[in-house]
Design an enzyme around this catalytic site. Structure first.
Site, PDB file in Angstrom:
ATOM      1  N   LYS A  77      20.719 -43.850  29.063  1.00 26.02           N
ATOM      2  CA  LYS A  77      20.714 -42.463  28.621  1.00 26.02           C
ATOM      3  C   LYS A  77      19.472 -41.771  29.171  1.00 26.02           C
ATOM      4  O   LYS A  77      18.388 -42.364  29.218  1.00 26.02           O
ATOM      5  CB  LYS A  77      20.736 -42.423  27.085  1.00 26.02           C
ATOM      6  CG  LYS A  77      20.794 -41.023  26.477  1.00 26.02           C
ATOM      7  CD  LYS A  77      20.869 -41.136  24.953  1.00 26.02           C
ATOM      8  CE  LYS A  77      20.924 -39.762  24.288  1.00 26.02           C
ATOM      9  NZ  LYS A  77      21.036 -39.875  22.817  1.00 26.02           N
ATOM     10  N   SER A 152      24.761 -37.497  20.745  1.00 24.04           N
ATOM     11  CA  SER A 152      24.260 -36.992  22.009  1.00 24.04           C
ATOM     12  C   SER A 152      24.365 -37.999  23.149  1.00 24.04           C
ATOM     13  O   SER A 152      24.110 -37.672  24.304  1.00 24.04           O
ATOM     14  CB  SER A 152      22.800 -36.576  21.844  1.00 24.04           C
ATOM     15  OG  SER A 152      21.997 -37.695  21.485  1.00 24.04           O
ATOM     16  N   SER A 176      23.955 -40.565  16.970  1.00 27.10           N
ATOM     17  CA  SER A 176      24.212 -40.309  18.389  1.00 27.10           C
ATOM     18  C   SER A 176      24.580 -41.518  19.220  1.00 27.10           C
ATOM     19  O   SER A 176      24.888 -41.374  20.396  1.00 27.10           O
ATOM     20  CB  SER A 176      22.997 -39.608  19.015  1.00 27.10           C
ATOM     21  OG  SER A 176      22.837 -38.322  18.471  1.00 27.10           O
TER      22      SER A 176
END
Length: 485
Positions: A77, A152, A176
Site C-alpha cells: 500500500k 482505504s 481499512s
C-alpha cells in the site's frame, strides 16, 4: 493472468525449484501490465527494481539460506515508505516524494527475501472507505468494475483478488484492511495495536493506525505475520514481547470454542444477503463443535462519532507537517509565508482530507475540546470495556464486516456521512486496539463477495488465524476468483 497461486503455493514452488523468483516476478509483472490499466490497483511500478530483488532472492534460494517467504512477490500500500520508491500516500501533496528510508515492516519482509511488485492505490492519506479519494484515480472492484473495492486499502485488496499479487500489505485505521478484504473476497488481518511497527508508515491517526497482511487465505496471512511482527525501538507504541509462531493454531480443533454474536451488529441496516452469508459460516462452526452465545456491545452506535472525532483530531495534527516548506507540494504563486502555507495545503490536499482536517481542528479548538475530544476519549474507554466484558464470556466474537456488499462507484460521493456509517462494524476494534480478521463468507445474488469478521482479545492473532483457517478448510469462498464472472 498468473495461475491462482496462494502465497504458500508460491513458496512451495520456489522451495521445490519448480519456479524461480525471477520467473514468478515476471509472471506477475505481465499480469499487472495486462490488467492494471482497467483496475488501477497499482500506482507505482519499477520493473527493473523488482527483477533485481528477484535475482537476489534466487541467489539466496540457490545458496540454501532462504526463508519460507524468499522470492515470493508482494505489493505494498502506498502508505509505507520504501527507500528509492515514490511514497505518495495517493496524494498530490506527496506526488514528488521519494522515500529516503524504509518502513520497519517493509524492511522485515525484504529481509525475509520477499520481492516488491509495486505500490498500490489507496484513499488519499488513508482517508476514505472506497478508494475513490486517491489523487491517481479510482480503483475498480475486480468482481464488478462499476463497484468500489472498499478502502482505504482498496488497491491492495484488488491486486490480491485479481491475482496481480499473491499478497499485499495494507493498513487499518478504522477498518481499512478488513472492509476492502470483504468487498474483494480475500482475507485481511488487523493485528493488535502495537504488534507491528508503525515506523515508516505515513501517519493518519497515530493511536489507531496498524499495518496488516492481505492475502487469499488465513494461512498466507499467518506466514506473513511471522515476519512482519516484532518490537521496534523506533516506534514508541511498539510492544516488546516474545516472538511467536502465528501458524501454530492453524490445525487446532474448534470443539468447545465459544463464539459471541453481538446483537447490536445484527439489527436494522444489515443487508439480508450479508446476514445469510454469516449464517452459513455459523453452520460450519457449529458442525465443528463451536458453541454460539448471544452477547451485547451496548456502545456500538457511539463508536462512529467517537472514532471520527478522535481520528480527525489526530489527522489534523499529523498533517500539519505538510506545509510546503521542507518537502511535498508547494504552491507556485504566493506573496508571503502565510499564503504559501495556505495555498500549498489548499492545492495539495483533496476534499476528503481537508474535510477531516477541518473537523479535527474544530474539535481541538478552545471551547470545544471538552465538549467533543475529551468526551470521545471517554467513549473510547467505554467501547473497550464493552469488548472486555464480552470476551470474558466467549473466546471470539463473530460479526459482519460491512452492512452491505461493495457499493457502486460514486454512490457516496455527495454523502460522506453515509460512507462513514459503512464502518459501523469495524471502527470499534480500532478504538479498543483489538485484533480482527475478515475472510470471504459468500456472494450476493449479483456475484459480489461478502465477508465475515472474527474478533479476538489482545494478542489472539494465532487463534483468529486458526479459526479462519478451519472455516476455509470447510468452504471454498476464498478460492473463487472474479474471472469466472
Amino acid at each position: 493472468m498468473p495461475k491462482n497461486y496462494t502465497l504458500k503455493q508460491c513458496s512451495d514452488l520456489l522451495q521445490s525449484k519448480q519456479a524461480s523468483a525471477s520467473e514468478l516476478a515476471q509472471e506477475y509483472l505481465a499480469a499487472i501490465a495486462a490488467d492494471n490499466p482497467s483496475l488501477n490497483a497499482y500506482i507505482t511500478l519499477d520493473k527493473e527494481r523488482t527483477l533485481t530483488e528477484a535475482k537476489v532472492a534466487d541467489d539466496r534460494l540457490a545458496q540454501g539460506s532462504a526463508s519460507v517467504l524468499t522470492g515470493v512477490p508482494i505489493a505494498y500500500k502506498d502508505i509505507f515508505c520504501q527507500q528509492g520508491w515514490r511514497s505518495a500516500c495517493a496524494s498530490k501533496m506527496l506526488d514528488n516524494f521519494t522515500a529516503p528510508y524504509t518502513a520497519t515492516v517493509v524492511q522485515n519482509l525484504l529481509d525475509a527475501g520477499m520481492v516488491t511488485l509495486g505500490r498500490t492505490n489507496m484513499d488519499e492519506f488513508a482517508m476514505g472507505s472506497t478508494t475513490e479519494t486517491s489523487h491517481y484515480g479510482i480503483t475498480k472492484n475486480p468482481w464488478q468494475h462499476d463497484h468500489v473495492p472498499g478502502g482505504s486499502s482498496g488497491g491492495s485488496a484488488t491486486a490480491v483478488a485479481a491475482r496481480l499479487a499473491p499478497a499485499a500489505l495494507g493498513s487499518d485505521t478504522g477498518g481499512s484492511i478488513r472492509q476492502p478484504a470483504a468487498h474483494c473476497g480475500i482475507t485481511g488481518l488487523k493485528p493488535t495495536y502495537g504488534v507491528i511497527s508503525r515506523f515508516g508508515m505515513v501517519a493518519y491517526a497515530s493511536s489507531f493506525d496498524q499495518a496488516g497482511p492481505m492475502a487469499q487465505t488465513a494461512e498466507d496471512c499467518a506466514l506473513l505475520l511471522n515476519s512482519m511482527a516484532g518490537f521496534d525501538e523506533r516506534d514508541s507504541t511498539s510492544i516488546e514481547r516474545d516472538k511467536e509462531d502465528y501458524t501454530r493454531d492453524l490445525n487446532r480443533p474448534l470443539q468447545g470454542l465459544k463464539i459471541g454474536l453481538p446483537r447490536e451488529f445484527f439489527g436494522e441496516g444489515l443487508d439480508t444477503q450479508v446476514h445469510s452469508s454469516i449464517e452459513e459460516v455459523l453452520n460450519i462452526l457449529k458442525k465443528q463443535g463451536a458453541e454460539i452465545i448471544d452477547v451485547s456491545l451496548p456502545h456500538t452506535e457511539l463508536s462512529i462519532p467517537a472514532y471520527y472525532v478522535l481520528a480527525s483530531a489526530e489527522a489534523s495534527t499529523n498533517l500539519s507537517r505538510y506545509d510546503g516548506v521542507r518537502y511535498g507540494y508547494r504552491a507556485k504563486e504566493f506573496s508571503n509565508l502565510d499564503e504559501m502555507y495556505s495555498k500549498s495545503r489548499a492545492e495539495g490536499f483533496g476534499e476528503e482530507v481537508k474535510r477531516r482536517i477541518m473537523i479535527g481542528t474544530y474539535v481541538l479548538s478552545h471551547g470545544y475540546y471538552d465538549a467533543y475530544y475529551l468526551k470521545a476519549q471517554k467513549l473510547r474507554r467505554m467501547v473497550a470495556n464493552d469488548f472486555q466484558a464480552v470476551l470474558n464470556q466467549c473466546d471470539i466474537i463473530l460479526a459482519p464486516v460491512a452492512p452491505t456488499a461493495a457499493p457502486k462507484i460514486n454512490s457516496h460521493s455527495n454523502d460522506p456521512v453515509q460512507m462513514y456509517l459503512s464502518d459501523i462494524y469495524t471502527v470499534s476494534l480500532n478504538l479498543a486496539g483489538l485484533p480482527g480478521i475478515a475472510l470471504p463468507a459468500g456472494q450476493t445474488t449479483s456475484g459480489l463477495p461478502v465477508g465475515v469478521q472474527l474478533i479476538g482479545n489482545y494478542f489472539a492473532e494465532s487463534r483468529l488465524l486458526g479459526i479462519a483457517h478451519q472455516i476455509q478448510q470447510h468452504s471454498d469462498w476464498h478460492t473463487r476468483t472474479p474471472f469466472a464472472q
